[in-house]
Write an enzyme that holds these catalytic residues in place. Structure first.
Site, PDB file in Angstrom:
ATOM      1  N   SER A 226    -101.617  32.793 -37.594  1.00 51.38           N
ATOM      2  CA  SER A 226    -102.100  32.450 -38.927  1.00 51.38           C
ATOM      3  C   SER A 226    -102.790  33.655 -39.570  1.00 51.38           C
ATOM      4  O   SER A 226    -102.172  34.702 -39.707  1.00 51.38           O
ATOM      5  CB  SER A 226    -103.035  31.239 -38.827  1.00 51.38           C
ATOM      6  OG  SER A 226    -103.251  30.676 -40.093  1.00 51.38           O
ATOM      7  N   ASP A 453     -94.256  24.563 -41.935  1.00 49.47           N
ATOM      8  CA  ASP A 453     -95.642  24.920 -41.631  1.00 49.47           C
ATOM      9  C   ASP A 453     -96.496  24.643 -42.871  1.00 49.47           C
ATOM     10  O   ASP A 453     -96.232  25.165 -43.939  1.00 49.47           O
ATOM     11  CB  ASP A 453     -95.717  26.407 -41.252  1.00 49.47           C
ATOM     12  CG  ASP A 453     -97.085  26.829 -40.734  1.00 49.47           C
ATOM     13  OD1 ASP A 453     -98.097  26.361 -41.284  1.00 49.47           O
ATOM     14  OD2 ASP A 453     -97.133  27.635 -39.782  1.00 49.47           O
ATOM     15  N   HIS A 481     -98.144  23.932 -37.508  1.00 51.43           N
ATOM     16  CA  HIS A 481     -98.618  25.271 -37.838  1.00 51.43           C
ATOM     17  C   HIS A 481     -98.372  26.220 -36.671  1.00 51.43           C
ATOM     18  O   HIS A 481     -98.806  25.954 -35.549  1.00 51.43           O
ATOM     19  CB  HIS A 481    -100.105  25.187 -38.160  1.00 51.43           C
ATOM     20  CG  HIS A 481    -100.724  26.471 -38.596  1.00 51.43           C
ATOM     21  ND1 HIS A 481    -100.062  27.385 -39.395  1.00 51.43           N
ATOM     22  CD2 HIS A 481    -101.951  27.005 -38.357  1.00 51.43           C
ATOM     23  CE1 HIS A 481    -100.862  28.408 -39.628  1.00 51.43           C
ATOM     24  NE2 HIS A 481    -102.002  28.224 -38.999  1.00 51.43           N
TER      25      HIS A 481
END
Length: 513
Positions: A226, A453, A481
């Protein structure tokens, strides 16, 4: 989806990989008999001018829990003033299970997630050969975790702040949100001094180059998830010749401004919510019998909380804002959808908001005593606003931008749009804003993107891989995610092979559901 001022850039719930894992009962699988880590010696390389002492440090490792070793490294607060104040970075090393050949540095995102905790978590997921080869090291970024912390609002004041309406509709609500942002920024400056202006992604990336050298590594091997992809890509752009094997999982697109990033997240979370609802409806859902009926129920529930919060027997209120985060946190992993269903069933059928409050607490690392275990919910504002604030005025944003967000997502759009507004009000200016990256001359960098996502939309991974001169894209088709360790053997095998022996995946590799 961590809140970047209502919920913005980098929306990777701080250490969300960790919080969701905790909610699902994932335990560490680390071996207690891992071999003792060796003493780290600096590389002795030529350091940038003025930073020689920092690059020449030696780490005094000490044993800590779970068979890991812990240590600290000192870095300057301001790289333009290396003789000025310093901060301490806390590190955790999970020793390789075999003869370690190198170090794999890791970061879970946020910004604000503890890389030390992520080192433990990721070590339990990495393939056997990867664990034999690498010591896994997590360095809590400046301001985060056990590193010199960014101190802003106290627990009571921050609790009041997150309970505010994330999508204010009246002038009084708008004023409350905007005043809350300014108060937080001013508290950061008052309680943390110069550090409050120096927690940007670029500065954290420079910190990692010092740590790399101090630990005796000629190259930085990296696994970032991320926001950790933005940090890794920034490092690669600053130090392309020092890039080793780098995995960027759930990519952020650094070429987008804060408005376009948040708009992409609004679309991503709407898509994830619809995927959850389709699954819920197919199984029999308290929300309704069709997607639209269920979406209408969710919207009506939020509107109800806007008018009158639900109250638990203990007197705690479930506001629209807390419910918003309770929904968002469950959309990071398909395995957590059942928690969202349970929350809706309790709230709608039994008038019981307790599960939603528990989910919101997971999102913000809040314990049963009302204490915030980490400062991640505030760090994200400081980092994101230093990385780049919108150039529009708050009035222009409200008039011209918010309608686009609400059209993109009736549930999440307003809050994410107001999230952009927050950085327009942040009282601390940045000297190191983010921009596009190319990392010209770097070794191959593998970017992993997931098609549905919610927090880092797939298009961002595509864009990041395209921007990086040596970028290689691996696609996971599915929900949730990030891509590694999410149950897709194709993705896991490709990443493991790259980390173990340098086999670069085919650019454009698609791993189906």
């Amino acid at each position: 989806m961590k809140r970047s001022v209502a919920v913005g850039v980098g929306v990777a719930v701080v250490a969300l990989a960790l919080t969701i894992a905790a909610a699902l009962g994932v335990a560490s699988l680390l071996r207690d008999d891992a071999p003792e880590a060796t003493r780290s010696e600096p590389t002795g390389e030529q350091a940038p001018e003025g930073l020689e002492d920092f690059y020449a440090q030696r780490v005094e490792w000490r044993d800590c829990d779970g068979g890991a070793q812990c240590g600290t490294v000192e870095v300057p607060v301001d790289y333009d003033d290396p003789d000025g104040e310093t901060v301490e970075l806390a590190m955790r090393k999970v020793p390789a299970t075999g003869s370690a050949q190198s170090t794999l540095f890791v970061n879970p995102g946020g910004p604000g997630g503890s890389a030390q905790e992520f080192a433990d978590y990721l070590s339990s997921m990495l393939g056997r050969e990867v664990r034999e080869r690498y010591d896994v090291v997590g360095v809590d970024p400046r301001g985060v975790g056990e590193s010199t912390p960014l101190q802003c609002l106290d627990d009571a004041d921050f609790g009041e702040f997150i309970a505010l309406d994330p999508d204010p509709e009246t002038p009084d609500e708008v004023d409350a949100v905007r005043e809350g942002i300014v108060e937080m920024g001013e508290a950061c400056a008052a309680n943390s001094g110069d550090l409050a202006a120096h927690v940007s992604t670029e500065e954290v990336a420079r910190d990692h180059d010092i740590v790399r050298a101090v630990l005796g590594e000629d190259e930085l091997n990296w696994f970032g998830a991320s926001y950790g992809t933005q940090l890794g890509a920034t490092y690669a752009d600053l130090f392309p010749e020092k890039v080793g094997r780098m995995v960027l999982d759930g990519g952020l697109d650094p070429s987008l401004d804060s408005i376009e990033q948040s708009l992409g997240q609004a679309q991503g979370f709407q898509l994830a919510l619809e995927s959850y609802i389709d699954d819920c409806v197919a199984k029999g859902c308290v929300l309704g019998e069709t997607r639209q009926e269920a979406l209408d129920t969710v919207a009506a529930f939020m509107q109800r909380l806007e008018q009158e919060p639900m109250v638990t027997e203990s007197g705690r209120e479930l506001t629209e804002g807390l419910a918003f985060y309770g929904v968002a946190v469950t959309l990071y992993a398909q395995q957590s959808w059942s928690y969202l269903t349970a929350a809706f069933e309790a709230a709608l059928q039994e008038d019981d908001p307790s599960i939603f409050l528990q989910l919101a607490d997971i999102y913000f690392d809040r314990n049963n005593q009302g204490q915030f275990i980490s400062n991640s919910g505030q760090v994200i504002y400081a980092v994101n606003c230093l990385d780049g604030a919108p150039e529009l005025s708050p009035e222009e944003l409200e008039r011209d931008v918010l309608p686009r967000f609400r059209q993109a997502s009736p549930i999440f759009g307003g809050a994410l749009g107001w999230g952009v507004l927050a950085c327009a009000d942040w009282p601390i200016e940045s000297s190191t804003p983010q921009g596009p990256v190319t990392a010209e001359g770097a070794a191959p960098i593998v970017v992993v993107g997931t098609t549905r996502d919610p927090a880092t939309p797939y298009a961002w991974s595509e864009a990041l891989a395209a921007q990086l001169e040596s970028g290689v894209l691996v696609t996971r088709e599915g929900d949730g995610h990030t891509g590694y360790g999410m149950g897709n053997a194709c993705v896991d095998e490709a990443i493991d092979a790259y980390l173990v022996d340098g086999t670069v995946p085919e650019d454009g590799l698609v791993c189906g559901e």
